[in-house]
Design a protein around this motif. Structure first.
Motif, PDB file in Angstrom:
ATOM      1  N   SER A 104       0.833  -1.193   0.000  1.00  0.00           N
ATOM      2  CA  SER A 104       0.000   0.000   0.000  1.00  0.00           C
ATOM      3  C   SER A 104       0.870   1.247   0.000  1.00  0.00           C
ATOM      4  N   ALA A 105       0.257   2.361   0.294  1.00  0.00           N
ATOM      5  CA  ALA A 105       0.968   3.625   0.377  1.00  0.00           C
ATOM      6  C   ALA A 105       1.044   4.123   1.818  1.00  0.00           C
ATOM      7  N   ASN A 106       0.824   3.232   2.785  1.00  0.00           N
ATOM      8  CA  ASN A 106       0.879   3.615   4.191  1.00  0.00           C
ATOM      9  C   ASN A 106       2.321   3.732   4.657  1.00  0.00           C
ATOM     10  N   LEU A 107       2.593   4.764   5.439  1.00  0.00           N
ATOM     11  CA  LEU A 107       3.945   4.982   5.941  1.00  0.00           C
ATOM     12  C   LEU A 107       4.163   4.205   7.235  1.00  0.00           C
ATOM     13  N   SER A 108       5.319   3.570   7.323  1.00  0.00           N
ATOM     14  CA  SER A 108       5.697   2.881   8.555  1.00  0.00           C
ATOM     15  C   SER A 108       6.242   3.910   9.542  1.00  0.00           C
ATOM     16  N   ARG A 137       0.531   7.209  -5.450  1.00  0.00           N
ATOM     17  CA  ARG A 137       0.012   7.325  -4.079  1.00  0.00           C
ATOM     18  C   ARG A 137       1.149   7.250  -3.057  1.00  0.00           C
ATOM     19  N   ARG A 138       2.111   6.389  -3.294  1.00  0.00           N
ATOM     20  CA  ARG A 138       3.261   6.281  -2.378  1.00  0.00           C
ATOM     21  C   ARG A 138       4.044   7.588  -2.344  1.00  0.00           C
ATOM     22  N   VAL A 177       4.453  10.391   0.918  1.00  0.00           N
ATOM     23  CA  VAL A 177       5.728  10.917   1.428  1.00  0.00           C
ATOM     24  C   VAL A 177       5.749  12.436   1.301  1.00  0.00           C
ATOM     25  N   ALA A 178       5.307  12.964   0.165  1.00  0.00           N
ATOM     26  CA  ALA A 178       5.277  14.413  -0.025  1.00  0.00           C
ATOM     27  C   ALA A 178       4.376  15.083   1.016  1.00  0.00           C
ATOM     28  N   SER A 179       3.242  14.489   1.307  1.00  0.00           N
ATOM     29  CA  SER A 179       2.327  15.042   2.317  1.00  0.00           C
ATOM     30  C   SER A 179       2.984  15.067   3.690  1.00  0.00           C
ATOM     31  N   PRO A 218      10.024  -6.936  -2.332  1.00  0.00           N
ATOM     32  CA  PRO A 218       9.849  -5.838  -1.387  1.00  0.00           C
ATOM     33  C   PRO A 218      10.801  -4.654  -1.602  1.00  0.00           C
ATOM     34  N   GLN A 219      12.020  -4.899  -2.053  1.00  0.00           N
ATOM     35  CA  GLN A 219      12.965  -3.788  -2.235  1.00  0.00           C
ATOM     36  C   GLN A 219      12.563  -2.856  -3.376  1.00  0.00           C
ATOM     37  N   ASN A 220      11.742  -3.339  -4.298  1.00  0.00           N
ATOM     38  CA  ASN A 220      11.285  -2.489  -5.395  1.00  0.00           C
ATOM     39  C   ASN A 220      10.102  -1.617  -4.982  1.00  0.00           C
ATOM     40  N   ARG A 221       9.492  -1.913  -3.861  1.00  0.00           N
ATOM     41  CA  ARG A 221       8.364  -1.114  -3.340  1.00  0.00           C
ATOM     42  C   ARG A 221       8.932  -0.027  -2.456  1.00  0.00           C
ATOM     43  N   ARG A 222       9.161   1.128  -3.035  1.00  0.00           N
ATOM     44  CA  ARG A 222       9.885   2.146  -2.310  1.00  0.00           C
ATOM     45  C   ARG A 222       9.527   3.548  -2.788  1.00  0.00           C
ATOM     46  N   VAL A 223       9.983   4.523  -2.002  1.00  0.00           N
ATOM     47  CA  VAL A 223       9.958   5.925  -2.386  1.00  0.00           C
ATOM     48  C   VAL A 223      11.353   6.471  -2.123  1.00  0.00           C
ATOM     49  N   GLU A 224      11.865   7.213  -3.063  1.00  0.00           N
ATOM     50  CA  GLU A 224      13.162   7.850  -2.892  1.00  0.00           C
ATOM     51  C   GLU A 224      12.981   9.351  -2.797  1.00  0.00           C
ATOM     52  N   ILE A 225      13.741   9.952  -1.876  1.00  0.00           N
ATOM     53  CA  ILE A 225      13.753  11.408  -1.740  1.00  0.00           C
ATOM     54  C   ILE A 225      15.174  11.866  -2.107  1.00  0.00           C
ATOM     55  N   VAL A 226      15.265  12.762  -3.074  1.00  0.00           N
ATOM     56  CA  VAL A 226      16.548  13.335  -3.454  1.00  0.00           C
ATOM     57  C   VAL A 226      16.494  14.819  -3.168  1.00  0.00           C
ATOM     58  N   LEU A 227      17.466  15.289  -2.373  1.00  0.00           N
ATOM     59  CA  LEU A 227      17.546  16.709  -2.040  1.00  0.00           C
ATOM     60  C   LEU A 227      18.433  17.391  -3.070  1.00  0.00           C
ATOM     61  N   ASN A 228      17.894  18.399  -3.748  1.00  0.00           N
ATOM     62  CA  ASN A 228      18.653  19.151  -4.759  1.00  0.00           C
ATOM     63  C   ASN A 228      18.937  20.561  -4.280  1.00  0.00           C
TER      64      ASN A 228
END
Length: 105
Positions: A8-12, A55-56, A60-62, A95-105
């Motif tokens: 899902s898109a639920n945050l742990s 949704r994921r 994270v953005a929210s 499971p490792q492909n189910r992710r969100v990445e945050i890149v700080l620019n």
């Protein structure tokens, strides 16, 4: 990289900690944009995976906004089952492909 609930898109709880750290880092490191990219594994239909990755990334953005990052500094990307972290065949639950990445620019 942020690991969220596998199907899902639920945050742990750990994900919310990482997001809070990214938000803090963005304030102290002169960051102008945060790229938030959502991904899925290859199980499921392509249109469903695309929507799930969106949704994921949005979840994270929210949370980043809740942690004080201005919405206009966040760019959301959804890649579905492309850009796999672990190469797999079609229909494979990874499971490792189910992710969100945050890149700080």
């Amino acid at each position: 990289m942020i690991k969220i609930c596998q199907s899902s898109a639920n945050l742990s709880p750990r994900a919310t900690q990482i997001i809070a750290q990214a938000a803090s880092d963005s304030k102290t490191n002169n960051v102008t944009t945060l790229d938030v990219s959502g991904y899925t594994d290859t199980s499921g239909a392509a249109d469903y995976n695309q929507s799930l990755s969106q949704r994921r990334a949005q979840a994270v953005a929210s949370e980043l906004v809740n942690d004080g990052v201005p919405q206009n500094e966040i760019e959301i990307h959804a890649y579905g089952a492309t850009h796999l972290l672990v190469a797999t065949g079609s229909g494979v639950r990874e499971p490792q492909n189910r992710r969100v990445e945050i890149v700080l620019n």
